[in-house]
Enzyme design. Sequence first.
Site, mmCIF file in Angstrom:
data_model
loop_
_atom_site.group_PDB
_atom_site.id
_atom_site.type_symbol
_atom_site.label_atom_id
_atom_site.label_comp_id
_atom_site.label_asym_id
_atom_site.label_seq_id
_atom_site.Cartn_x
_atom_site.Cartn_y
_atom_site.Cartn_z
ATOM 1 N N GLU A 129 0.815 -1.224 0.000
ATOM 2 C CA GLU A 129 0.000 0.000 0.000
ATOM 3 C C GLU A 129 0.850 1.277 0.000
ATOM 4 O OE1 GLU A 129 -3.708 0.682 0.092
ATOM 5 O OE2 GLU A 129 -2.458 2.324 -0.631
ATOM 6 N N ILE A 136 -2.042 7.400 1.711
ATOM 7 C CA ILE A 136 -3.430 7.305 1.209
ATOM 8 C C ILE A 136 -3.754 5.845 0.911
ATOM 9 C CG2 ILE A 136 -5.074 8.082 -0.537
ATOM 10 C CD1 ILE A 136 -3.132 10.320 -1.263
ATOM 11 N N GLY A 187 12.817 14.643 3.562
ATOM 12 C CA GLY A 187 12.686 13.188 3.405
ATOM 13 C C GLY A 187 11.642 12.773 2.383
ATOM 14 N N ASP A 201 9.340 8.078 -10.943
ATOM 15 C CA ASP A 201 8.700 7.618 -9.708
ATOM 16 C C ASP A 201 7.176 7.613 -9.890
ATOM 17 O OD1 ASP A 201 8.941 7.232 -6.583
ATOM 18 O OD2 ASP A 201 7.407 8.778 -6.889
ATOM 19 N N LYS A 205 4.343 4.404 -10.074
ATOM 20 C CA LYS A 205 3.097 4.354 -9.298
ATOM 21 C C LYS A 205 1.890 4.209 -10.231
ATOM 22 C CE LYS A 205 5.165 7.045 -5.587
ATOM 23 N NZ LYS A 205 5.528 8.396 -5.165
HETATM 24 N N1 LIG Z 1 10.461 8.709 1.970
HETATM 25 C C1 LIG Z 1 9.185 8.653 1.624
HETATM 26 O O1 LIG Z 1 8.411 9.582 1.874
HETATM 27 C C2 LIG Z 1 8.649 7.428 0.948
HETATM 28 C C3 LIG Z 1 9.460 6.373 0.606
HETATM 29 N N2 LIG Z 1 8.954 5.265 -0.018
HETATM 30 C C4 LIG Z 1 9.808 4.142 -0.316
HETATM 31 O O2 LIG Z 1 10.235 3.549 0.906
HETATM 32 C C5 LIG Z 1 11.548 3.002 0.760
HETATM 33 C C6 LIG Z 1 12.466 3.618 1.815
HETATM 34 O O3 LIG Z 1 12.523 5.015 1.619
HETATM 35 P P1 LIG Z 1 13.249 5.965 2.697
HETATM 36 O O4 LIG Z 1 12.929 5.512 4.060
HETATM 37 O O5 LIG Z 1 12.906 7.337 2.281
HETATM 38 O O6 LIG Z 1 14.788 5.671 2.373
HETATM 39 P P2 LIG Z 1 16.064 6.068 3.245
HETATM 40 O O7 LIG Z 1 17.172 6.280 2.277
HETATM 41 O O8 LIG Z 1 15.724 7.158 4.187
HETATM 42 O O9 LIG Z 1 16.348 4.739 4.109
HETATM 43 C C7 LIG Z 1 16.819 3.556 3.539
HETATM 44 C C8 LIG Z 1 17.250 2.625 4.688
HETATM 45 O O10 LIG Z 1 17.590 1.363 4.140
HETATM 46 C C9 LIG Z 1 18.938 1.031 4.495
HETATM 47 N N3 LIG Z 1 19.525 0.404 3.311
HETATM 48 C C10 LIG Z 1 19.497 0.875 2.044
HETATM 49 N N4 LIG Z 1 20.140 0.027 1.212
HETATM 50 C C11 LIG Z 1 20.577 -0.983 1.973
HETATM 51 C C12 LIG Z 1 21.319 -2.153 1.707
HETATM 52 N N5 LIG Z 1 21.726 -2.447 0.480
HETATM 53 N N6 LIG Z 1 21.603 -2.994 2.742
HETATM 54 C C13 LIG Z 1 21.188 -2.701 3.989
HETATM 55 N N7 LIG Z 1 20.471 -1.596 4.315
HETATM 56 C C14 LIG Z 1 20.178 -0.750 3.317
HETATM 57 C C15 LIG Z 1 19.636 2.320 4.861
HETATM 58 O O11 LIG Z 1 20.656 2.039 5.793
HETATM 59 P P3 LIG Z 1 21.571 3.199 6.463
HETATM 60 O O12 LIG Z 1 20.602 4.006 7.288
HETATM 61 O O13 LIG Z 1 22.589 2.499 7.271
HETATM 62 O O14 LIG Z 1 22.106 3.982 5.309
HETATM 63 C C16 LIG Z 1 18.467 3.115 5.468
HETATM 64 O O15 LIG Z 1 18.318 2.808 6.810
HETATM 65 C C17 LIG Z 1 11.944 3.272 -0.675
HETATM 66 O O16 LIG Z 1 11.585 2.172 -1.468
HETATM 67 C C18 LIG Z 1 11.090 4.489 -1.061
HETATM 68 O O17 LIG Z 1 10.852 4.600 -2.444
HETATM 69 C C19 LIG Z 1 7.611 5.142 -0.283
HETATM 70 C C20 LIG Z 1 6.753 6.151 0.029
HETATM 71 C C21 LIG Z 1 7.212 7.405 0.642
HETATM 72 N N1 LIG Z 2 9.873 10.321 -3.475
HETATM 73 C C1 LIG Z 2 8.502 9.960 -3.369
HETATM 74 C C2 LIG Z 2 8.253 9.350 -2.019
HETATM 75 C C3 LIG Z 2 7.002 8.613 -1.984
HETATM 76 O O1 LIG Z 2 6.719 7.719 -2.757
HETATM 77 C C4 LIG Z 2 7.630 11.188 -3.545
HETATM 78 O O2 LIG Z 2 8.170 12.290 -3.553
HETATM 79 O O3 LIG Z 2 6.416 11.026 -3.717
HETATM 80 NA NA NA Z 3 -0.908 4.350 -0.352
#
Ligand SMILES: NC(=O)C1=CN([C@@H]2O[C@H](COP(=O)(O)OP(=O)(O)OC[C@H]3O[C@@H](n4cnc5c(N)ncnc54)[C@H](OP(=O)(O)O)[C@@H]3O)[C@@H](O)[C@H]2O)C=CC1
Ligand SMILES: N[C@@H](CC=O)C(=O)O
Ligand code: NA
Length: 432
Positions: A129, A136, A187, A201, A205
């Site tokens: 989701e 949403i 973020g 991106d 979606k």
């Molecule tokens: N940010 C947003 O608003 C949204 C994000 N998403 C999706 O959610 C997912 C996460 O996004 P987000 O939280 O922003 O990303 P971040 O870059 O903030 O966090 C990624 C995390 O994953 C860890 N990580 C990344 N690659 C590896 C690896 N190869 N091995 C081990 N650990 C790893 C990182 O470790 P470390 O901290 O040590 O670097 C970090 O803790 C993505 O798929 C993104 O597209 C979806 C909707 C909204």
């Molecule tokens: N980078 C994305 C995060 C959520 O999917 C966005 O800006 O919408």
């Molecule tokens: Na959603």
Amino acid sequence: MKAISIGLLGLGTVGSGVVQIIESHQDKLMHQVGCSISIKKILVKDTTKERLVAVEKGMLTDNPEDILSNPEIDVVIEVMGGIEETRGYLIEAIKNKKHIVTANKDLMALHGPELLELATDNQCDLFYEASVAGGIPILRGLVDGLSSDRITKMMGIVNGTTNFILTKMSKEGRAYDDVLKEAQELGFAEADPTADVGGLDAARKMAILSTLGFSMNIGLNDVEVQGITEISEEDLRYSKKLGYTMKLIGVASRAGDRVDVSVQPALLPEAHPLASVNNEYNAVYVYGEAVGETMFYGPGAGSLPTATAVVSDMVTVIKNMRLGVNGRSAVAPQYPKQLKDATEIFAKFFIRLHVQDEVGVLAKITNLFAEHGVGFDKILQLPLDEKESSEIVLVTHTATKAAFEQIIQKLNDYNMVREVKSTYRVEGEDIK
Ligand SMILES: NC(=O)C1=CN([C@@H]2O[C@H](COP(=O)(O)OP(=O)(O)OC[C@H]3O[C@@H](n4cnc5c(N)ncnc54)[C@H](OP(=O)(O)O)[C@@H]3O)[C@@H](O)[C@H]2O)C=CC1
Ligand SMILES: N[C@@H](CC=O)C(=O)O
Ligand code: NA
């Protein structure tokens, strides 16, 4: 039921939100699922890094096997991003009978069908989701809420970063680079924001949305994509002047058995419900033959909003565990994919061009449009500082994409046309 153990892949923006919600909503979660839930292990790249949330040191690991082949773990929550390596991790986890919740649209748009099939074969759930429009509940809205209807159109602002940028540029006159930097700090943007601003991106979606909404396997290559990097201040100024708001819009429409899906900056009438969706907010407008117009609105990015969708998926997994029905909810697409060609895609178009300021220019241009059966809704001609040049801005009546493309090609060939500066679709003036 026994306590449920979670393995978390990633502790960044979304992962931190997941930890916070599981901790702070423990009572509510226990009430819903009838057992306690605890995070056992968290995979990160760097176990020494300072974290946004407090977690016990022993919980962090940089060895994926501590989660993927850990017999104590029931559910793997993937919020680390990435495609190939992550796909491998999820395949291994599913083969080890772990249920999956992911926020990863990059992965689901490319490998969703394969992963969903594997999960079903292993009686595992795979929910995603958070991958579309963050907090949403749009996937649930399509799959459950509107399952009895036939969806004919979806139009969405599905990327928070670009909506944030366009809002700040058009409402506050701020510079693109400056606002992108702020979106990264907050973020919203991906680790590499190229996919955000380039429209990829949003295209991922829209591929996920249209696969579910039209029950057809729509892949990323089926989505035509244009991002926001070429939008100029002039385009924003003219769209305002003509009563429109510029948004990065995903459009998916169906006529009969044929569909088209695209992502592009488009002009929306100021009164359209999507025009007032600002900053990192997302909204998906869905038209169903029986239900008519619906709109799903909310935060499309950010830590807690996105984590809400992730944790809600986790709740569904655990409820399914209690009922013994995991792996039974994914429904394979019902129809073969049939894509429209350019003669079947209709839109209104905004065109801005620079021409030689001489007698008969406007007449020649209007004749060209008339030859292709395309009329004008609005037209402006203004002198330019540049010698003997003027700028023409026009909005067409509804035309086929094929006619529009032929007109643009011919305009480019005319000597009196110095440059076709920009073209955009105008959406939302006719529903369905
Ligand atoms: N940010 C947003 O608003 C949204 C994000 N998403 C999706 O959610 C997912 C996460 O996004 P987000 O939280 O922003 O990303 P971040 O870059 O903030 O966090 C990624 C995390 O994953 C860890 N990580 C990344 N690659 C590896 C690896 N190869 N091995 C081990 N650990 C790893 C990182 O470790 P470390 O901290 O040590 O670097 C970090 O803790 C993505 O798929 C993104 O597209 C979806 C909707 C909204
Ligand atoms: N980078 C994305 C995060 C959520 O999917 C966005 O800006 O919408
Ligand atoms: Na959603």
